[in-house]
Design an enzyme around this catalytic site. Structure first.
Site, PDB file in Angstrom:
ATOM      1  N   ASP A   1       0.808  -1.226   0.000  1.00 11.73           N
ATOM      2  CA  ASP A   1       0.000   0.000   0.000  1.00 11.73           C
ATOM      3  C   ASP A   1       0.836   1.269   0.000  1.00 11.73           C
ATOM      4  OD1 ASP A   1      -2.244  -1.656   0.133  1.00 11.73           O
ATOM      5  OD2 ASP A   1      -2.165  -1.696   2.322  1.00 11.73           O
TER       6      ASP A   1
ATOM      7  N   LYS B   1       1.897   2.094  -5.174  1.00 13.96           N
ATOM      8  CA  LYS B   1       2.463   1.514  -6.407  1.00 13.96           C
ATOM      9  C   LYS B   1       1.549   1.744  -7.604  1.00 13.96           C
ATOM     10  CE  LYS B   1       2.445  -2.434  -4.315  1.00 13.96           C
ATOM     11  NZ  LYS B   1       2.054  -2.063  -2.945  1.00 13.96           N
TER      12      LYS B   1
ATOM     13  N   GLY C   1      -4.552  -4.354  -3.682  1.00 14.71           N
ATOM     14  CA  GLY C   1      -5.541  -3.328  -4.004  1.00 14.71           C
ATOM     15  C   GLY C   1      -4.786  -2.082  -4.405  1.00 14.71           C
ATOM     16  N   HIS C   2      -4.807  -1.757  -5.691  1.00 10.18           N
ATOM     17  CA  HIS C   2      -4.024  -0.630  -6.200  1.00 10.18           C
ATOM     18  C   HIS C   2      -4.971   0.477  -6.646  1.00 10.18           C
ATOM     19  CE1 HIS C   2      -0.311  -3.371  -7.109  1.00 10.18           C
ATOM     20  NE2 HIS C   2      -0.750  -3.458  -5.877  1.00 10.18           N
TER      21      HIS C   2
ATOM     22  N   GLN D   1       1.969  -6.077  -3.219  1.00  8.09           N
ATOM     23  CA  GLN D   1       2.499  -6.232  -1.855  1.00  8.09           C
ATOM     24  C   GLN D   1       3.798  -5.420  -1.689  1.00  8.09           C
ATOM     25  OE1 GLN D   1       1.437  -9.587  -3.428  1.00  8.09           O
ATOM     26  NE2 GLN D   1      -0.456  -8.647  -2.828  1.00  8.09           N
TER      27      GLN D   1
HETATM   28  P1  GDP Z   1      -0.765   0.364  -3.572  1.00 12.47           P
HETATM   29  O1  GDP Z   1      -1.354  -0.919  -3.083  1.00 12.47           O
HETATM   30  O2  GDP Z   1       0.706   0.436  -3.332  1.00 12.47           O
HETATM   31  O3  GDP Z   1      -1.103   0.666  -5.003  1.00 12.47           O
HETATM   32  O4  GDP Z   1      -1.412   1.515  -2.677  1.00 12.47           O
HETATM   33  P2  GDP Z   1      -2.970   1.647  -2.256  1.00 12.47           P
HETATM   34  O5  GDP Z   1      -3.748   2.100  -3.436  1.00 12.47           O
HETATM   35  O6  GDP Z   1      -3.448   0.434  -1.551  1.00 12.47           O
HETATM   36  O7  GDP Z   1      -2.885   2.763  -1.137  1.00 12.47           O
HETATM   37  C1  GDP Z   1      -2.389   4.018  -1.378  1.00 12.47           C
HETATM   38  C2  GDP Z   1      -3.473   5.073  -1.056  1.00 12.47           C
HETATM   39  O8  GDP Z   1      -2.867   6.324  -0.936  1.00 12.47           O
HETATM   40  C3  GDP Z   1      -4.511   5.199  -2.165  1.00 12.47           C
HETATM   41  O9  GDP Z   1      -5.736   5.620  -1.600  1.00 12.47           O
HETATM   42  C4  GDP Z   1      -3.911   6.309  -3.024  1.00 12.47           C
HETATM   43  O10 GDP Z   1      -4.878   7.025  -3.782  1.00 12.47           O
HETATM   44  C5  GDP Z   1      -3.335   7.196  -1.966  1.00 12.47           C
HETATM   45  N1  GDP Z   1      -2.153   7.970  -2.353  1.00 12.47           N
HETATM   46  C6  GDP Z   1      -1.097   7.591  -3.134  1.00 12.47           C
HETATM   47  N2  GDP Z   1      -0.169   8.582  -3.157  1.00 12.47           N
HETATM   48  C7  GDP Z   1      -0.640   9.572  -2.360  1.00 12.47           C
HETATM   49  C8  GDP Z   1      -0.118  10.854  -1.939  1.00 12.47           C
HETATM   50  O11 GDP Z   1       0.971  11.254  -2.295  1.00 12.47           O
HETATM   51  N3  GDP Z   1      -0.900  11.579  -1.075  1.00 12.47           N
HETATM   52  C9  GDP Z   1      -2.117  11.152  -0.631  1.00 12.47           C
HETATM   53  N4  GDP Z   1      -2.802  11.927   0.203  1.00 12.47           N
HETATM   54  N5  GDP Z   1      -2.625   9.964  -1.022  1.00 12.47           N
HETATM   55  C10 GDP Z   1      -1.892   9.197  -1.854  1.00 12.47           C
HETATM   56  P1  IMO Z   2      -0.895  -4.213  -2.180  1.00  8.29           P
HETATM   57  O1  IMO Z   2      -0.456  -4.756  -3.520  1.00  8.29           O
HETATM   58  C1  IMO Z   2      -0.907  -4.665   2.156  1.00  8.29           C
HETATM   59  C2  IMO Z   2      -0.782  -8.780   3.704  1.00  8.29           C
HETATM   60  C3  IMO Z   2      -1.996  -9.256   4.467  1.00  8.29           C
HETATM   61  C4  IMO Z   2      -1.319 -10.185   5.455  1.00  8.29           C
HETATM   62  C5  IMO Z   2      -0.222 -10.836   4.622  1.00  8.29           C
HETATM   63  C6  IMO Z   2      -0.595 -12.196   4.040  1.00  8.29           C
HETATM   64  O2  IMO Z   2      -2.186  -3.490  -2.228  1.00  8.29           O
HETATM   65  O3  IMO Z   2       0.210  -3.426  -1.559  1.00  8.29           O
HETATM   66  P2  IMO Z   2      -2.181 -12.940   2.037  1.00  8.29           P
HETATM   67  O4  IMO Z   2      -3.660 -12.762   1.839  1.00  8.29           O
HETATM   68  O5  IMO Z   2      -1.338 -12.360   0.957  1.00  8.29           O
HETATM   69  O6  IMO Z   2      -1.811 -14.366   2.340  1.00  8.29           O
HETATM   70  O7  IMO Z   2      -1.852 -12.124   3.400  1.00  8.29           O
HETATM   71  O8  IMO Z   2       0.031  -9.927   3.561  1.00  8.29           O
HETATM   72  N1  IMO Z   2      -1.058  -8.243   2.341  1.00  8.29           N
HETATM   73  C7  IMO Z   2      -1.043  -6.949   2.019  1.00  8.29           C
HETATM   74  N2  IMO Z   2      -0.893  -5.851   2.801  1.00  8.29           N
HETATM   75  N3  IMO Z   2      -1.041  -4.528   0.811  1.00  8.29           N
HETATM   76  C8  IMO Z   2      -1.175  -5.616   0.026  1.00  8.29           C
HETATM   77  O9  IMO Z   2      -1.184  -5.536  -1.317  1.00  8.29           O
HETATM   78  C9  IMO Z   2      -1.227  -6.900   0.631  1.00  8.29           C
HETATM   79  N4  IMO Z   2      -1.378  -8.150   0.160  1.00  8.29           N
HETATM   80  C10 IMO Z   2      -1.247  -8.982   1.211  1.00  8.29           C
HETATM   81  O10 IMO Z   2      -2.651  -8.178   5.114  1.00  8.29           O
HETATM   82  O11 IMO Z   2      -0.694  -9.446   6.480  1.00  8.29           O
HETATM   83 MG    MG Z   3      -2.877  -1.608  -1.775  1.00  3.87          MG
END
Ligand code: GDP
Ligand code: IMO
Ligand code: MG
Length: 432
Positions: free
Chosen positions: A13, A16, A40-41, A224
């Site tokens: 998270d 990416k 979840g991206h 991840q």
């Molecule tokens: P990922 O799994 O690495 O793609 O990241 P996620 O989408 O799960 O979580 C990142 C969250 O932060 C999302 O809600 C993005 O829209 C938000 N986000 C990403 N970059 C920034 C930033 O620079 N500032 C803020 N406020 N939100 C951001």
């Molecule tokens: P993105 O791509 C954050 C974590 C789960 C748990 C561990 C194992 O959005 O960054 P799993 O279901 O993979 O066997 O769970 O990994 N986990 C993540 N945490 N972002 C993710 O993906 C994750 N995918 C798995 O919360 O701790």
């Molecule tokens: Mg994510």
């Protein structure tokens, strides 16, 4: 032009999805290489917020071909639902735009049942998985018993599904005391999924080679993060794949010399969802300042599960470790805007463990859960920075904070983001 890899430097998270979206504008092909719908991206374009779990974030840009590598585990229902969701949002999804490796593994309902039951059986030692069947699907793959996407092309696919479910039912009943799954009903459903997925099944390695041969840029989007890596993460509190740069080589079937950029994405602070050690974790008000309350779309609540994320100060020991494991050529720091108004800021420079100071990852059983962080304090800044677009727009303390990170990790920072929108990025020319 060779391959650029986008890697999560922490526990996932990091943002990416949004950097992949930005870089995809220049790429011919964008590939996911690991994980499944545990990811979840988020990609934010104006008032449209795309949440992608399986399809590479590059699909949101109109030109790049999006492919899913053999290192992935794919829940076909989730994939088809995501394809429908994208098409409903006005994005074209056809075999010219999306390819699925025949070598990727299929997640079956039995994997999901086992994931949930195994977590309960672990009791206090639960991992906090996403319960998407990820671990059991990778276990089947390693045991050489899993079904692959390519099996969907076989005339006896239906029988293969029935055989595998009947086999897994034995464990589901005997180990977890659950009722057996209905193999025939599942086989019927999987046959329908296969019908829709067949035109998308392809040889991803060959596609990547063709693009590289023609001089096109390939972008590999990690899911991840490094600390969730099955080999190098905080085992056993990890996922079951290789989210690190090495995972690209095996999943896409390319040689290491094809890679020229490895971008480590890190938040300006630390977050983790699920169980496991997190040395800089905060509780109470300071944690809420980083997490947010849930009112903003970017507040720290899981994209996949909506679980509140654990938050804490940026851990530079772990970031240095991630740079080593992945060979970062550069970094991106996200969510710098979230630090506005927090005074003072802290970063973890080293650990105290067994009476010694550790500047690098400590070695020893359960070491990370026993370390005590040693913090540096930094002056904060009070002004909002979401409209900053170049270094001159950033307050001095924000630049100093970035400089601290870059110096501690010894990797230049190419981008810092100050909001979730496509243009809310400050570009640096490797001076930080
Ligand atoms: P990922 O799994 O690495 O793609 O990241 P996620 O989408 O799960 O979580 C990142 C969250 O932060 C999302 O809600 C993005 O829209 C938000 N986000 C990403 N970059 C920034 C930033 O620079 N500032 C803020 N406020 N939100 C951001
Ligand atoms: P993105 O791509 C954050 C974590 C789960 C748990 C561990 C194992 O959005 O960054 P799993 O279901 O993979 O066997 O769970 O990994 N986990 C993540 N945490 N972002 C993710 O993906 C994750 N995918 C798995 O919360 O701790
Ligand atoms: Mg994510």
């Amino acid at each position: 032009m060779p391959i650029t890899i986008v890697i999560g430097s922490q526990w996932g998270d990091e943002g990416k999805g949004r950097i992949t979206d930005m870089l995809a504008a220049e790429a011919v092909l964008v590939a996911r290489f690991n994980g499944g719908d545990n990811a979840g991206h988020t990609v934010t374009v104006g008032d449209q917020i795309f949440k992608l779990h399986l399809v590479p974030s590059g699909i949101v840009q109109p030109n790049a071909l999006a492919v899913m590598g053999s290192g992935m585990v794919i829940n076909p229902k989730k994939l088809l639902d995501e394809m429908d969701y994208l098409m409903d949002s006005g994005i074209e999804v056809d075999p010219q735009r999306l390819g699925i490796s025949a070598g990727a593994h299929l997640i079956l309902p039995s994997h999901i049942a086992i994931d949930g039951a195994a977590e309960i059986a672990r009791g206090d030692g639960a991992i906090g998985t996403t319960k998407r069947g990820i671990g059991p699907a990778y276990a089947d793959r390693t045991a050489r018993e899993g079904l692959r996407v390519g099996d969907m092309l076989a005339s006896d696919f239906r029988q293969r599904v029935i055989r595998r479910i009947l086999d897994q039912n034995k464990g589901i009943v005997a180990l977890y005391n659950l009722p057996p799954l209905d193999a025939t009903e599942i086989a019927n459903r999987y046959e329908q999924y296969a019908e829709r997925m067949r035109p998308f099944i392809t040889d991803v390695s060959e596609q990547v080679h063709q693009v590289l041969k023609r001089g096109g840029r390939v972008l590999a989007e990690g899911a991840q993060g490094t600390l969730l890596d099955i080999d190098h993460g905080t085992y056993p509190f990890v996922t079951s794949s290789n989210p690190i740069s090495g995972g690209v080589i095996t999943s896409l079937g390319v040689g290491p010399h094809t890679v020229d950029r490895v971008i480590g994405v890190s938040k300006a602070f630390q977050s983790r969802v699920g169980e496991g050690p997190m040395p800089t974790e905060l509780s109470g008000e300071p944690a809420v300042a980083l997490r947010g309350t849930g009112e903003n779309p970017w507040d720290e609540f899981g994209t996949t599960t909506r679980r509140p994320r654990r938050c804490g100060w940026l851990d530079l020991v772990l970031l240095r470790y991630a740079a080593r494991i992945n060979g970062f050529t550069e970094m991106m720091i996200t969510k710098l805007d979230v630090l506005s108004g927090i005074e003072p800021l802290k970063t973890c420079a080293a650990y105290r463990y067994q009476g010694q100071t550790w500047n690098d990852m400590p070695f020893g059983p359960d070491a990370l859960s026993k370390v005590e962080p040693i913090y540096d304090e930094h002056p904060g800044w009070h002004e909002p920075i979401m409209s900053a677009r170049n270094r001159e727009h950033l307050p001095g303390p924000a630049l100093e904070y970035l400089q601290t990170i870059s110096t501690a990790v010894n990797v230049p920072i190419s981008y810092a983001s100050v909001g979730p929108e496509r243009d809310q990025i400050v570009h640096f020319k490797s001076t930080i």
